[in-house]
Design a protein around this motif. Structure first.
Motif, mmCIF file in Angstrom:
data_model
loop_
_atom_site.group_PDB
_atom_site.id
_atom_site.type_symbol
_atom_site.label_atom_id
_atom_site.label_comp_id
_atom_site.label_asym_id
_atom_site.label_seq_id
_atom_site.Cartn_x
_atom_site.Cartn_y
_atom_site.Cartn_z
ATOM 1 N N CYS A 22 54.156 4.534 80.512
ATOM 2 C CA CYS A 22 54.378 5.589 80.222
ATOM 3 C C CYS A 22 53.341 6.393 79.600
ATOM 4 O O CYS A 22 52.829 7.280 79.482
ATOM 5 N N SER A 48 49.770 9.050 80.248
ATOM 6 C CA SER A 48 49.753 10.068 79.254
ATOM 7 C C SER A 48 48.538 10.006 78.556
ATOM 8 O O SER A 48 47.718 11.330 79.079
ATOM 9 N N SER A 78 54.311 10.644 83.827
ATOM 10 C CA SER A 78 54.499 9.563 83.052
ATOM 11 C C SER A 78 55.892 10.236 81.849
ATOM 12 O O SER A 78 57.092 9.106 81.200
ATOM 13 N N SER A 79 56.438 11.792 82.129
ATOM 14 C CA SER A 79 57.730 11.850 81.880
ATOM 15 C C SER A 79 59.113 11.046 82.692
ATOM 16 O O SER A 79 59.827 10.875 82.387
#
Ligand SMILES: O[C@H]1[C@H](O)[C@@H](O)[C@H](O)[C@@H](O)[C@H]1O
Length: 666
Positions: free
Chosen positions: A421, A425, A598-599
């Protein structure tokens, strides 16, 4: 070492560590808390001996032994720690014959072919599209039909596995790989190529769901995680080999693709021949009532050790599971209506979904584009460098093989997805900064065709690059961009513009370059850093764990179906993510797309934190109990892991420590 002596060591080893005994179902099933490791000096030996001779071990005697042991706990702890380690080492050496490794390696060739066949097509496509004049639709068809066929055949594989067994399914998969490879390498045209890719896809689906199950069922518990993870190591090894073969044969402009696609026949044949001699999974044989054969196989893969207890334990669990699962009807229906298997299925499919939603295959398929952004303009060099991506993926999967039995599945997966994650980002931030410093369009060529093209309206490289109909043509003079324009792409080949300076390689002299799908940027190092960190985080945990965990969380009656569904989910999300990436990038931009992945990875973290129990070192038959509680209550039990409380299921009052149990002590 004599058998009896060996047994006592094992029993001692078992009795160290804390075990709870919880009375249950009138003694039919109970959970024991055995004396702590420190008690070995005063009580362990005698309890161990009684257990070894098969004397009944009741909850009362256990608890009183545990209570008596508390006093001496601290003093003896360090020396018994050494003793315990020595005992366990001795035991594990004794019970891990080489045959189980042979079996794992031959099965994992299925993983190798999975990686090879999905990886090799990108390099082969560069040659194929020129030689067979493939348009974008055909290119997309040849790439995605394999994944689509794999999604369907993985589901079908569940049924075949239950009916014919794991061995026959692996033989079938290697047969499909062999035939597919031969068809591909001899294909006279694109239609036959498509047929070959479909055949390979059928093999992929069956292999992807069968191999982890077969390895898990044949392995002793203390090695199971490692051996099943070896299968994913072979997947990434296959992807790496594919990139080397792609690099090597890219110099052969004619027929190079035939070698790339055809070479998979070699490992496929090796696997096929090997499996003619390898045995069926003992668990499947017992389930089918082929008990004599099952005994023979079990003793063969356990190196002729005494397999009575393991055999009995599997047999009892199967009988009990059959009762527990209750009801008639198709297995999937029984799984969905029985809470523990329903929860296991949700966890298994959720893991596979989040693996793909974390974008691994975007990175695998588009690493060449990312490298181009980093300034690599030569196609061949980009192919070779993409090999570095696959090598990184491979090396970090190796780390996963090393970690899985040390830190356990849950912690490894959680650590991996949080790293994934964060690095996604970072990748997104790299793309964002690059977009904010996107080079301007300074030259608007006056061509009549330009009037009705959308490309003429862009002022910056970023929107021009995101429009699939346009590309960026520019001149570079000691890192300064000159005369940059946005022009339509050649519909037949995205490697050149439809007209103008960038429409022909011979015209692209004088430091003139054509950038399709990317913009030149001086922040590419940030993206590259994100890429490497991404693989370092993803490969040890999120890459292999979904496969490993799925191979162990279902009871036997539901195992084929559970793995088939989870593998189907993996392939379906693989195709969904890779097919939508470019469109997503068009609407959200590259950085928007990566922030989205990433979310999704963050969401995956929450899911795994809440719902994934630790399955390390448990016998396959014990794991069902982990899903007896409400789904998503696992985070709450995290602290239990530290206390090393172990639950073991006991049949009746006459509990024997099974061959497997020594590995339970940690
Ligand atoms: O576990 C594997 C592995 O991580 C591969 O690199 C990836 O391409 C597959 O899609 C995935 O299922």
């Amino acid at each position: 070492m004599s058998r009896k002596h060996d047994y006592n060591l094992r029993s001692m080893s078992n009795l160290m560590g804390e075990r709870w005994k919880k009375a249950g179902d009138g003694g039919e099933r109970s959970l024991i808390r055995a004396p702590s490791s420190a008690s070995i000096g005063s009580h362990g030996a005698s309890v161990g001996a009684s257990t070894a001779t098969g004397a009944p071990t009741t909850s009362t005697s256990s608890s009183s032994a545990a209570a008596a042991a508390v006093g001496s706990a601290t003093a003896a702890s360090s020396s018994t720690g050494d003793l315990e380690r020595a005992a366990r080492k001795q035991f594990q050496q004794d019970v891990t014959p080489g045959f189980v490794y042979v079996l794992a390696v031959f099965s994992a060739l299925g993983g190798f072919l999975f990686g090879y066949d999905t990886g090799v097509i990108s390099g082969a496509m560069l040659l194929l599209k020129k030689e067979l004049h493939l348009n974008a639709l055909w290119q997309e068809l040849l790439i995605s039909c394999t994944v689509a066929a794999a999604a369907l055949s993985a589901l079908l594989g569940g049924f075949l596995n239950g009916l014919f067994g794991r061995r026959v399914c692996i033989l079938l998969a290697s047969f499909f790989f062999t035939v597919g490879g031969i068809v591909l390498s001899t294909a006279p045209g694109k239609e036959v190529l498509l047929t070959g890719r479909l055949i390979v896809g059928v093999g992929l689906g069956i292999a992807s769901m069968t191999v982890p199950v077969y390895i898990a069922e044949a392995s002793p518990p203390h090695l199971r995680g490692q051996l099943v993870t070896v299968n994913t190591l072979f997947i990434t090894g296959g992807q790496f080999t594919a990139s080397l073969i792609d690099g090597a044969f890219s110099y052969l402009q004619r027929d190079g693709w035939r070698y790339m696609l055809g070479l998979s026949v070699i490992p496929a044949l090796i696997q096929f021949v090997g499996f003619l001699f390898l045995p069926e999974s003992p668990r499947w044989l017992i389930q089918r009532g082929l008990t004599q054969k099952a005994r023979r196989v079990l003793s063969q893969i356990r190196g002729n050790q005494n397999i009575d207890e393991e055999y009995d334990s599997i047999k009892n669990s199967i009988d009990e599971e059959e009762k527990d699962s209750g009801g008639d009807g198709p297995v999937i229906w029984r799984m969905l209506t029985y809470p523990p298997t329903r929860r296991a299925l949700l966890v298994g499919c959720g893991l596979q979904m989040f693996q793909q939603l974390s974008g691994i295959n975007i990175i695998m398929y588009y690493s060449a584009t990312i490298l181009q952004m980093a300034g690599v303009r030569d196609d061949r060099l980009a192919i070779w460098l993409a090999g570095i991506t696959t090598l990184t993926n491979f090396l970090f999967t190796l780390l996963g093989v090393w970690l899985v039995e040390r830190v356990g599945r849950r912690k490894l997966t959680l650590g991996s997805i949080i790293g994934t994650c964060l690095s996604l980002s970072l990748l997104a931030t790299g793309f964002l900064i690059s977009a904010q410093h996107s080079p301007p369009i300074t030259f608007h060529p006056l061509d009549p065709a330009m009037a009705n093209s959308t490309c003429s309206k862009y002022q910056l490289c970023e929107p021009c690059m995101l429009d699939p109909a346009c590309g960026f043509c520019y001149r570079e003079n000691s890192s300064a961009l000159l005369a940059s324009s946005c022009v339509p792409v050649n519909k037949a080949s995205t490697e050149q513009a439809a007209w103008g300076r960038c429409s022909n390689v011979s015209l692209m002299k004088d430091h003139t370059y054509w950038a399709y799908n990317y913009c030149p940027t001086s922040y590419s190092w940030l993206v590259l850093l994100g890429l490497v960190l991404y693989l370092a985080a993803f490969a040890p945990g999120m890459g292999p764990m979904p496969w490993t965990i799925n191979s162990e969380i279902y009871p036997l009656w539901a195992r084929s179906t559970g793995n088939a569904c989870a593998a189907g989910v993996n392939w379906t999300f693989n195709i969904l993510v890779s097919l939508t990436f470019l469109h997503l990038a068009q609407y959200l931009t590259y950085y928007g797309a990566f922030f989205l992945y990433s979310s999704l990875a963050l969401l995956g973290f929450v899911f795994i934190y809440g719902c994934l129990p630790e399955t390390k070192a448990r016998r396959l038959e014990e794991i069902e109990a982990l899903f007896e509680n409400q789904l998503c209550s696992c985070g709450a039990s995290d602290s239990d892991e530290g206390r090393q409380v172990e639950y073991i299921r006991v049949k009746g009052s006459n509990y024997h420590l099974s061959d497997n149990d020594a590995s339970d002590v940690d």
